[in-house]
Motif scaffolding. Structure first.
Motif, mmCIF file in Angstrom:
data_model
loop_
_atom_site.group_PDB
_atom_site.id
_atom_site.type_symbol
_atom_site.label_atom_id
_atom_site.label_comp_id
_atom_site.label_asym_id
_atom_site.label_seq_id
_atom_site.Cartn_x
_atom_site.Cartn_y
_atom_site.Cartn_z
ATOM 1 N N PHE A 55 4.307 1.918 -14.423
ATOM 2 C CA PHE A 55 4.660 0.148 -13.550
ATOM 3 C C PHE A 55 3.470 -0.371 -12.968
ATOM 4 O O PHE A 55 4.185 -1.220 -12.421
ATOM 5 C CB PHE A 55 6.065 0.656 -13.280
ATOM 6 N N GLY A 56 2.737 0.147 -13.012
ATOM 7 C CA GLY A 56 1.323 -0.849 -11.792
ATOM 8 C C GLY A 56 2.204 -1.121 -10.968
ATOM 9 O O GLY A 56 2.539 0.174 -9.997
ATOM 10 N N VAL A 57 1.630 -2.277 -10.291
ATOM 11 C CA VAL A 57 1.967 -2.411 -8.433
ATOM 12 C C VAL A 57 2.725 -2.500 -8.183
ATOM 13 O O VAL A 57 3.787 -2.788 -6.762
ATOM 14 C CB VAL A 57 1.415 -4.019 -8.815
ATOM 15 N N ASP A 58 4.141 -2.742 -8.966
ATOM 16 C CA ASP A 58 5.678 -2.277 -9.041
ATOM 17 C C ASP A 58 6.190 -0.944 -8.439
ATOM 18 O O ASP A 58 7.757 -1.178 -8.131
ATOM 19 C CB ASP A 58 6.180 -2.625 -10.302
ATOM 20 N N PHE A 59 5.109 0.169 -9.292
ATOM 21 C CA PHE A 59 5.525 1.289 -8.107
ATOM 22 C C PHE A 59 4.472 1.875 -7.525
ATOM 23 O O PHE A 59 3.264 1.840 -8.185
ATOM 24 C CB PHE A 59 5.890 2.446 -9.593
ATOM 25 N N PRO A 60 4.460 1.130 -6.025
ATOM 26 C CA PRO A 60 3.829 1.081 -4.771
ATOM 27 C C PRO A 60 3.135 2.285 -4.577
ATOM 28 O O PRO A 60 3.513 4.021 -4.505
ATOM 29 C CB PRO A 60 3.712 1.095 -4.226
ATOM 30 N N ASP A 61 1.884 2.404 -4.227
ATOM 31 C CA ASP A 61 0.689 3.802 -4.312
ATOM 32 C C ASP A 61 1.190 4.718 -2.788
ATOM 33 O O ASP A 61 1.752 5.912 -3.003
ATOM 34 C CB ASP A 61 -0.665 3.325 -3.340
ATOM 35 N N HIS A 62 2.174 4.231 -1.773
ATOM 36 C CA HIS A 62 2.371 4.904 -1.273
ATOM 37 C C HIS A 62 3.556 6.033 -1.433
ATOM 38 O O HIS A 62 4.053 6.841 -0.926
ATOM 39 C CB HIS A 62 2.830 3.693 0.194
ATOM 40 N N VAL A 63 4.500 5.204 -2.528
ATOM 41 C CA VAL A 63 5.145 5.707 -3.081
ATOM 42 C C VAL A 63 4.603 7.427 -3.387
ATOM 43 O O VAL A 63 4.799 8.297 -3.246
ATOM 44 C CB VAL A 63 6.400 5.191 -3.975
ATOM 45 N N VAL A 64 4.206 6.423 -4.529
ATOM 46 C CA VAL A 64 3.357 7.882 -5.081
ATOM 47 C C VAL A 64 2.958 9.144 -5.204
ATOM 48 O O VAL A 64 2.957 10.141 -4.658
ATOM 49 C CB VAL A 64 2.364 6.897 -6.066
ATOM 50 N N GLN A 65 2.028 8.579 -3.325
ATOM 51 C CA GLN A 65 1.873 9.644 -2.685
ATOM 52 C C GLN A 65 2.867 10.404 -2.184
ATOM 53 O O GLN A 65 2.839 11.814 -1.551
ATOM 54 C CB GLN A 65 0.964 8.874 -2.157
ATOM 55 N N GLU A 66 3.727 9.942 -1.505
ATOM 56 C CA GLU A 66 4.650 10.737 -0.997
ATOM 57 C C GLU A 66 5.314 11.348 -2.488
ATOM 58 O O GLU A 66 5.554 12.519 -1.806
ATOM 59 C CB GLU A 66 6.891 9.516 -0.961
ATOM 60 N N ILE A 67 5.936 11.089 -3.604
ATOM 61 C CA ILE A 67 6.494 12.234 -4.227
ATOM 62 C C ILE A 67 5.323 13.111 -4.815
ATOM 63 O O ILE A 67 5.398 14.474 -5.111
ATOM 64 C CB ILE A 67 6.775 11.027 -5.965
ATOM 65 N N PHE A 68 4.293 12.954 -4.805
ATOM 66 C CA PHE A 68 2.766 13.918 -5.258
ATOM 67 C C PHE A 68 3.296 15.310 -3.979
ATOM 68 O O PHE A 68 3.168 16.173 -4.417
ATOM 69 C CB PHE A 68 1.770 13.187 -4.882
ATOM 70 N N SER A 69 3.254 14.443 -2.649
ATOM 71 C CA SER A 69 3.948 16.058 -1.784
ATOM 72 C C SER A 69 4.533 17.108 -2.684
ATOM 73 O O SER A 69 4.789 18.131 -1.894
ATOM 74 C CB SER A 69 4.248 15.740 -0.345
ATOM 75 N N ASN A 70 5.213 16.363 -3.211
ATOM 76 C CA ASN A 70 6.452 17.268 -4.118
ATOM 77 C C ASN A 70 5.909 18.569 -5.520
ATOM 78 O O ASN A 70 6.777 18.239 -6.589
ATOM 79 C CB ASN A 70 8.050 17.089 -4.598
ATOM 80 N N ASP A 71 5.214 17.662 -5.757
ATOM 81 C CA ASP A 71 3.823 17.819 -7.087
ATOM 82 C C ASP A 71 4.720 19.225 -7.104
ATOM 83 O O ASP A 71 4.412 20.403 -6.529
ATOM 84 C CB ASP A 71 2.133 17.971 -6.803
#
Length: 282
Positions: free
Chosen positions: A95-111
């Motif tokens: 999804f690229g830019v439609d899936f913002p980096d700050h959302v990805v980073q937030e989700i990473f906390s639950n990796d």
């Protein structure tokens, strides 16, 4: 009994990736069907890379907090047990830019490799069970080769990240051994005599971003933090402790196993050693 799994293990910079490819090439030359799964594979059949786990309540809160990404999150997530798995790295690629980096980073906390140790063990061991069952049910003659997920990843969590007891670290790997024993696995452990030299070589060959991140990971948490280690020297001490524990675990394992010395990084010698190992093991 048919050999269906080969495990390649060793410290960073020991040559795991190269040797995993060499094993694959040797097997193919001998007419074997091979599936090579290396570190970083986002579709790993027995491990997780770039995947987060959210409880149902946590996932609902995540979606509510990011309404603009609701369709992406709901499309990408899959239900699992009492929650959801989110393959956020694959979703970012799609999804690229439609899936913002700050959302990805937030989700990473639950990796899955950021979760508490006990939860990580539960999710990872279940993934290995599912993999083993899928191989058995397929009833095929393909050999799967895994790089570094059998010993390295459990100890990265248990020792490096959380400084769990030796017993908990050992039992984590021994449970994986128990799960895969029906696949008649072969373990090839890549030995390096000089841990400091091996890590220095990895630093020289890889990016500054990798080395800085690795050093921080190994010294700012878990056993490294508890011992007060810093920088390259401290990272080497953590790696030496990890090597000692891996050696102890290697000795405890009952699966077929071979210790391959790659201290000289001699490709021809390594090739010859692998040929001998595979000849007697398959």
């Amino acid at each position: 009994m048919t050999r269906q799994l080969i495990l390649i293990e060793g410290l960073p910079g020991s040559g795991k990736s190269t040797i995993a490819k060499m094993v694959s090439e040797i097997l193919i030359e001998h007419g074997k069907k091979v599936r090579l799964v290396q570190e970083g594979n986002l579709d790993h059949p027995a491990d997780y890379d770039g995947v987060a786990f959210y409880s149902a309540e946590e996932f609902s809160s995540l979606v509510d907090a990011h309404e603009a990404c609701k369709h992406i999150l709901e499309r990408g997530a899959t239900t699992y047990q009492d929650g959801f798995l989110i393959p956020y790295r694959k979703m970012k690629e799609e999804f690229g830019v439609d899936f913002p980096d700050h959302v990805v980073q937030e989700i990473f906390s639950n990796d899955i490799y950021e979760l508490p140790f006990e939860q990580n063990v539960k999710l990872i061991t279940e993934k290995w069970r599912n993999f083993t069952e899928s191989v058995i049910s397929a009833d095929g003659d393909s050999i799967t080769i895994f790089e570094c997920c059998f010993i390295q990843n459990p100890l990265t969590m248990g020792l490096v990240k959380y400084n769990q007891s030796k017993e908990e670290n050992v039992q984590y790997v021994l449970e994986l051994e128990r799960i895969v024993q029906l696949l008649n696995p072969l373990l090839i452990y890549i030995h390096q005599q000089d841990v400091a030299h091996t890590f220095d070589k990895a630093i020289q060959e890889r990016s500054k971003e990798w080395s800085n991140g690795f050093i921080q990971y190994y010294t700012n948490q878990g056993w490294g933090l508890a011992e007060g280690y810093h920088g390259v020297e401290g990272t080497v001490k953590v790696l030496q402790a990890r090597k000692e524990l891996e050696t102890e675990i290697y000795q405890l394992l009952k699966i077929d196993k071979h210790w391959l010395d790659n201290s000289e990084y001699n490709r021809a010698a390594c090739q010859g050693g692998l040929e001998k190992i595979l000849k007697i093991s398959l």
